[in-house]
Design an enzyme around this catalytic site. Structure first.
Site, PDB file in Angstrom:
ATOM      1  N   GLU A 184       0.780  -1.246   0.000  1.00 18.61           N
ATOM      2  CA  GLU A 184       0.000   0.000   0.000  1.00 18.61           C
ATOM      3  C   GLU A 184       0.813   1.300   0.000  1.00 18.61           C
ATOM      4  OE1 GLU A 184      -3.074  -0.211   3.004  1.00 18.61           O
ATOM      5  OE2 GLU A 184      -4.128  -1.772   1.906  1.00 18.61           O
ATOM      6  N   GLU A 301      -5.788  -8.107  -0.779  1.00 15.79           N
ATOM      7  CA  GLU A 301      -6.522  -7.843   0.475  1.00 15.79           C
ATOM      8  C   GLU A 301      -7.960  -7.509   0.134  1.00 15.79           C
ATOM      9  OE1 GLU A 301      -5.080  -4.887   3.209  1.00 15.79           O
ATOM     10  OE2 GLU A 301      -3.010  -5.595   3.124  1.00 15.79           O
TER      11      GLU A 301
HETATM   12  C1  GLC Z   1      -3.913  -2.537   5.478  1.00 13.17           C
HETATM   13  C2  GLC Z   1      -3.244  -2.184   6.767  1.00 13.17           C
HETATM   14  C3  GLC Z   1      -3.759  -3.068   7.874  1.00 13.17           C
HETATM   15  C4  GLC Z   1      -5.273  -2.911   7.975  1.00 13.17           C
HETATM   16  C5  GLC Z   1      -5.897  -3.262   6.643  1.00 13.17           C
HETATM   17  C6  GLC Z   1      -7.387  -3.010   6.659  1.00 13.17           C
HETATM   18  O1  GLC Z   1      -3.411  -3.743   5.073  1.00 13.17           O
HETATM   19  O2  GLC Z   1      -1.869  -2.319   6.626  1.00 13.17           O
HETATM   20  O3  GLC Z   1      -3.171  -2.752   9.094  1.00 13.17           O
HETATM   21  O4  GLC Z   1      -5.801  -3.752   8.970  1.00 13.17           O
HETATM   22  O5  GLC Z   1      -5.333  -2.510   5.601  1.00 13.17           O
HETATM   23  O6  GLC Z   1      -7.667  -1.666   6.936  1.00 13.17           O
END
Ligand code: GLC
Length: 361
Positions: A184, A301
């Site tokens: 990110e 993610e």
């Molecule tokens: C990113 C952040 C992580 C957070 C996730 C969801 O990966 O690094 O800490 O929990 O996003 O917001």
């Protein structure tokens, strides 16, 4: 956090400036997509279509979040446990994305030597994954200082040094060990980020010519910044990643680090045609980019925080996972056992509805 809000705002501004009427062409073999057009949403079949050929066999993955991504392991209430490797293997995942805050473990300039303790810990994780036939992605996560890159070019030196050491250390590991250059990146102009990626890849390729490496665009790895990636055309072991938490008011309702998120409590996701179309439209942008460039895409993610209602979380998670698969994206759910968790570490039990939303029974 404010950064997520900014990302959302950027996304809204970006999308509102795009015409959905002009799909990008697919003839160009160039890895650099110049068009900013958003393709017409294509209805996606919802049968899982993920195959072993997809995305360098990453397949279905889960993030070991809140463990070594914390300032120190345990600070956010979770330690990596050996049983987690068994659990995810038995549940049917193929890959672990393993976020580590390596920048917190470097010595001083100019060497930025990584502490032997962190390498020993990651070695242990790599060994546990490999022994069970799981892929593992070593992910440089939470290098938060990187937001200051424009003013402080030394940060790039630190990242390159981390990668020089990791690449050398893990060069003899099997192909099931993947590298992810930096989680990110944000508040960095795309050209500066492309330079970082180019230099990091050149460091990694010295010792790991054929290892799969995961790279993502700016604005917190948003789907719409894939098009600004400029990657070495000669490198055919790259996987592009994007992260997806939209609608943000739904996925981050009540999240302690997202400013104002208590106001979003009660936001539901019921899978209306409109809600699904928004996701399809976003994912189609990534798919079009992948088709154009030939670079596989990994949704690294996605997840909905525990403050949302479970039926909405399950519906959203299932729709995202199946849609990703229908577009031949490998994916990694955020995350195993903390606030988004599919596993309850207190009661030692799966949240089965969420788990089966990811991996159908
Ligand atoms: C990113 C952040 C992580 C957070 C996730 C969801 O990966 O690094 O800490 O929990 O996003 O917001």
């Amino acid at each position: 956090m404010i950064r997520k809000l900014l990302a959302l705002l950027t996304l809204v501004v970006f999308l509102s400036s795009c015409s959905p009427k002009n799909p990008p062409t697919t003839e160009s073999p160039s890895p650099v997509l110049k068009s900013t057009q958003v393709p017409t949403p294509t209805p996606a079949p919802l049968e899982p279509t993920l195959t072993a050929e997809v995305a360098g066999v990453l397949g279905r993955a889960v993030n070991f979040g809140n463990m070594l991504e914390a300032p120190a392991e345990g600070d956010w209430g979770l330690f990596v446990k050996e049983e987690y490797f068994d659990l995810v293997k038995e549940a049917g995942f193929q890959t672990i994305r393993f976020p580590v805050r390596f920048s917190a473990y470097t010595g001083s300039a100019p060497d930025y030597k990584l502490s032997p303790a962190i390498l020993t810990r990651v070695d242990w994780a790599v060994e546990n994954a490999t022994r069970r036939g799981l892929n593992i992605i070593i992910d440089v996560h939470h290098f938060d200082e990187m937001v200051g890159l424009t003013k402080n070019p030394e940060l790039k030196v630190q990242l390159l040094s981390i990668w020089q050491q990791l690449a050398e250390h893990y060069q003899d590991q099997p192909a099931s060990v993947y590298f992810e250059i930096c989680n990110e990146p944000n508040n960095i102009p795309a050209p500066a980020w492309n330079e970082v990626l180019r230099d990091a890849l050149s460091v990694i390729r010295t010792t790991n010519p054929d290892r799969w490496v995961v790279v993502g665009g700016v604005d917190w790895n948003s789907f719409y910044t894939l098009e600004s990636l400029e990657l070495p055309a000669s490198d055919d072991h790259l996987i592009a990643t994007f992260h997806y938490y939209s609608p943000f008011e739904f996925t981050h309702q009540g999240a302690e680090w997202a400013a104002g998120s208590n106001d979003w409590l009660g936001t539901k996701w019921s899978g209306t045609e409109e809600e699904k179309a928004a996701i399809l439209r976003d994912f189609s942008v990534a798919r079009a980019w992948s088709e154009k460039t030939g670079i596989p895409v990994f949704l690294g993610e996605f997840g909905a925080y525990s403050k949302g209602d479970m039926p909405s979380r399950v519906a959203w998670t299932q729709f995202i996972a199946r849609t990703a698969e229908s577009m031949n994206f490998s994916w990694a759910y955020w995350e195993l056992a903390a606030g988004f968790g599919i596993y309850d570490p207190v009661n030692s039990s799966w949240r089965t509805d969420l788990l089966h939303a990811l991996i159908p029974e």
